[in-house]
Scaffold this active site. Structure first.
Site, PDB file in Angstrom:
ATOM      1  N   ARG A 193     102.620  74.257  24.833  1.00 42.99           N
ATOM      2  CA  ARG A 193     102.472  72.879  25.301  1.00 42.99           C
ATOM      3  C   ARG A 193     103.758  72.320  25.884  1.00 42.99           C
ATOM      4  O   ARG A 193     103.745  71.296  26.560  1.00 42.99           O
ATOM      5  CB  ARG A 193     102.016  71.975  24.150  1.00 42.99           C
ATOM      6  CG  ARG A 193     100.521  71.998  23.910  1.00 42.99           C
ATOM      7  CD  ARG A 193     100.055  70.771  23.152  1.00 42.99           C
ATOM      8  NE  ARG A 193      98.607  70.797  23.018  1.00 42.99           N
ATOM      9  CZ  ARG A 193      97.957  71.217  21.941  1.00 42.99           C
ATOM     10  NH1 ARG A 193      98.646  71.641  20.904  1.00 42.99           N
ATOM     11  NH2 ARG A 193      96.643  71.206  21.899  1.00 42.99           N
ATOM     12  N   PHE A 246      95.072  68.231  31.115  1.00 44.72           N
ATOM     13  CA  PHE A 246      95.399  69.633  30.837  1.00 44.72           C
ATOM     14  C   PHE A 246      95.785  69.849  29.370  1.00 44.72           C
ATOM     15  O   PHE A 246      96.489  69.035  28.766  1.00 44.72           O
ATOM     16  CB  PHE A 246      96.618  70.047  31.670  1.00 44.72           C
ATOM     17  CG  PHE A 246      96.290  70.762  32.964  1.00 44.72           C
ATOM     18  CD1 PHE A 246      95.047  71.299  33.219  1.00 44.72           C
ATOM     19  CD2 PHE A 246      97.282  70.921  33.929  1.00 44.72           C
ATOM     20  CE1 PHE A 246      94.780  71.959  34.403  1.00 44.72           C
ATOM     21  CE2 PHE A 246      97.028  71.576  35.119  1.00 44.72           C
ATOM     22  CZ  PHE A 246      95.774  72.100  35.355  1.00 44.72           C
ATOM     23  N   GLU A 247      95.372  70.984  28.813  1.00 43.97           N
ATOM     24  CA  GLU A 247      95.845  71.475  27.515  1.00 43.97           C
ATOM     25  C   GLU A 247      95.727  70.431  26.408  1.00 43.97           C
ATOM     26  O   GLU A 247      96.585  70.301  25.550  1.00 43.97           O
ATOM     27  CB  GLU A 247      97.287  71.981  27.625  1.00 43.97           C
ATOM     28  CG  GLU A 247      97.406  73.184  28.556  1.00 43.97           C
ATOM     29  CD  GLU A 247      98.831  73.673  28.707  1.00 43.97           C
ATOM     30  OE1 GLU A 247      99.660  73.388  27.823  1.00 43.97           O
ATOM     31  OE2 GLU A 247      99.116  74.348  29.713  1.00 43.97           O
ATOM     32  N   GLY A 248      94.625  69.704  26.427  1.00 45.71           N
ATOM     33  CA  GLY A 248      94.389  68.653  25.446  1.00 45.71           C
ATOM     34  C   GLY A 248      94.601  67.292  26.064  1.00 45.71           C
ATOM     35  O   GLY A 248      95.733  66.898  26.342  1.00 45.71           O
TER      36      GLY A 248
END
Length: 625
Positions: A280, A410-412
């Protein structure tokens, strides 16, 4: 509805890392225990790591300046093959891969600095590189792969064979319990069937990480992208990041060797979440590159544009924007710098810090870039190509704003990050008192929980009354910034008390009080950012004197005001009214408001069908030639 929610919650809970085997600055911060010694002094890299990182950054900068035409990527929505091959030649696809597997073996700190540098040139390029290394094949294999898998796949990734991560499906976003792609064991192989959506790098990938259901649980596999039965059915187009190769990929009777299973069966979500603990950090790094670029443009434009007899940057309305942009850019770099060094140090569990960095950086970078567009006025809304065509400097402010927007998803998404961090922040409470509010727990379990909770809170609550933040001489080594660290210490205790009050008031219903939890997390993010800024400014002052203190002090005052406003809104807000009105809107009570409009949406279902079977489309997968 309740059953589906409980099932989804159970799946997510099973995938969590439940143990805290290493110290966590973020966890303690939310518990009202400000442990500055966990982050200061931050670890310094060894000289050889610094030299290796600096050498690569020089090579990367030269390549970007000489070989990359960012306006061409924006105009054609394609990254030229020669750019991809050139990046591979200097090792950019192996930045995080160990040298024994042919990579550069850069630290997290230098990997993030490289992504920031690339983003300032072309955000689409940084998306290509980060998707390949942060969530693609290299990272999960480095963490969970067998020695044989690492020997087979990591050298290929380091050489420039592109990887992609495939989890999302047309009907599956942040709720993995709905995952429908299956992997069924058949002798020495698994047979995968299903459809994956938003496969960043998937259109040009050579290797895929695929999440698929093996029975009741989810597993992860490395899959060759040219395997029979795989079809890339569509290359998606977006508001921003126009050069990314993101598509829809169908799997029909795709045979994957058993030895390509990553970890054990059923570990897929755990692998994904653990990979993201450090993965992240790539998105915050890209935000840093954009924010530092915005600071440069704000400075230059603020001096160049003259209105009403003086440069616009000298007018208070614009000066406030310049100050916000510059101070926030310094803070974002401080957050990424600190989190990266903590990841390199490996002494701390950084799952909360990485998540806070992602949440805070993506939100603040979007606000920062929006202010730059506003500061530029009509020129901020005009494209760089149009500006240049009529004889002015082609500043791609509107493109940067569009490119940054996806980072909040993105990504959560921001909303999911709030819930994820909130769950970790209250973990200590749930560990000792969770069964007290669990409707499934029996009387005996509740009794044991009451005993544990009584002992825990008898020790913990008194610790929230006083602390170093109330002593005027605390943190004196930070000079003018000591006041801000005292604020963090005091406020972390206030934050912990507020969390406890919320748990006492709502008990099991707290998990549904998402507005309250989001504000708790946002306050924690501001406190983490203040800490990071003070730590960095203290170190930077050795080289730059008072300049870092000036940036840091202004940012800290801005952040403190935001935190105080969030505290006010914990208890004085319109959450209940908003929920009530939203339900009425969804029930169709106010459809009269929709009169007098035309909906330009194209016809089609809201969610594409989950049809299984062979593809009915041409394969648009392509290899970098």
């Amino acid at each position: 509805m309740t059953t589906e929610y409980a099932k989804a919650r159970e799946v997510a809970e099973q995938a969590r890392e439940t143990e805290w085997t290493r110290p966590s600055f973020g966890k303690q911060l939310f518990l009202g225990d400000f442990q500055l010694d966990l982050v200061y002094p931050a670890r310094r890299l060894a000289e050889e790591e610094i030299k290796k990182g600096d050498d690569f950054l020089r090579a990367l900068r030269a390549f970007l300046q000489e070989k990359v035409d960012s306006s061409l990527i924006e105009r054609t929505a394609v990254i030229p093959d020669e750019v991809v091959k050139g990046l591979a030649a200097i090792g950019a696809f192996g930045m995080t891969t160990e040298e024994e597997y042919g990579g550069l073996g850069l630290s997290h700190l230098y990997y993030c600095r490289a992504l920031a540098l690339v983003t300032s040139c072309s955000p689409a390029l940084s998306a290509l590189l980060s998707a390949h290394q942060s969530i693609g094949v290299p990272q999960p294999l480095r963490l969970f792969g067998t020695p044989e898998q690492k020997r087979r796949f990591l050298p290929r990734c380091a050489r420039g064979e592109i990887s992609a991560f495939l989890l999302t499906e047309p009907d599956v976003g942040s709720d993995p319990a709905r995952l429908s792609t299956t992997a069924v064991r058949d002798g020495d192989a698994y047979v995968i069937n299903g459809v994956k959506l938003w496969t960043t790098n998937g259109v040009v990938a050579d290797l895929l990480v695929v999440m698929a259901r093996t029975g009741a649980k989810i597993s992860a596999f490395v899959v060759e992208a040219d395997s029979p039965g795989i079809t890339v059915e569509h290359r998606n187009q977006f508001m921003g990041l126009r050069g990314i190769e993101n598509g829809v990929t169908r799997f029909h009777q795709v045979r994957v060797p058993v030895e390509n299973l990553i970890g054990r069966e059923g570990q897929g979500l755990k692998i994904a979440l653990t990979t993201l603990n450090t993965g992240r950090l790539s998105l915050p790094a890209t935000c840093v590159g954009a924010a530092k670029w915005a600071t440069k443009i704000a400075r230059e434009w603020g001096c160049e544009r003259v209105q009403w007899g003086r440069p616009v940057g000298r007018h208070e309305a614009i000066a406030r924007k310049v100050a916000f942009i510059a101070a926030t850019a310094y803070a974002l770099e401080s957050v990424v710098d600190l989190a990266s060094r903590m990841a390199d140090d490996e002494r701390n569990d950084i799952r909360i810090e990485a998540a806070l960095a992602k949440l805070y950086s993506t939100e603040m970078a979007w606000r920062l870039m929006d202010e730059l567009v506003q500061m530029r006025g009509g020129r901020g809304y005009e494209t760089a190509e149009s500006l240049h065509a009529r004889g002015e400097r082609g500043v791609p402010a509107e493109q940067m704003l569009r490119d940054l927007r996806i980072n909040r998803i993105f990504e959560g998404s921001t909303e999911i990050m709030h819930l994820l961090i909130a769950r970790e922040a209250v973990d200590a409470h749930l560990s000792v008192a969770g069964e007290l509010v669990d409707p499934k727990a029996g009387l005996r379990a509740k009794g044991r929980a009451a005993t544990r909770a009584g002992a825990f809170y008898a020790r913990w609550l008194p610790s929230l009354v006083t602390g170093p933040g109330q002593v005027p001489t605390s943190y004196a080594e930070f000079g003018p910034l000591a006041q801000h660290l005292r604020f963090v210490e005091r406020t972390s205790r206030k934050l912990a008390r507020s969390t406890f009050y919320g748990m006492s008031r709502w008990q099991a219903r707290l998990e549904h009080k998402q507005g309250f939890l989001s504000r708790i997390v946002d306050i924690g993010a501001e406190l983490f950012a203040i800490t990071a800024v003070c730590v960095r400014a203290q170190e930077d002052s050795a080289e730059h004197g008072r300049k870092p203190y000036e940036l840091a002090d202004t940012f800290c005052h801005q952040a403190r005001q935001r935190a105080e406003a969030l505290f006010d809104r914990l208890w004085d807000n319109t959450d209940a009214e908003d929920v009530r009105l939203a339900r009425r809107v969804l029930d169709g009570r106010y459809t009269f408001m929709e009169n007098g409009i035309v909906d330009p949406s194209l016809e089609g279902p809201w969610i594409a069908s989950q049809r299984t079977g062979p593809s009915m489309f041409d394969d648009v997968h392509r290899r970098i030639g």
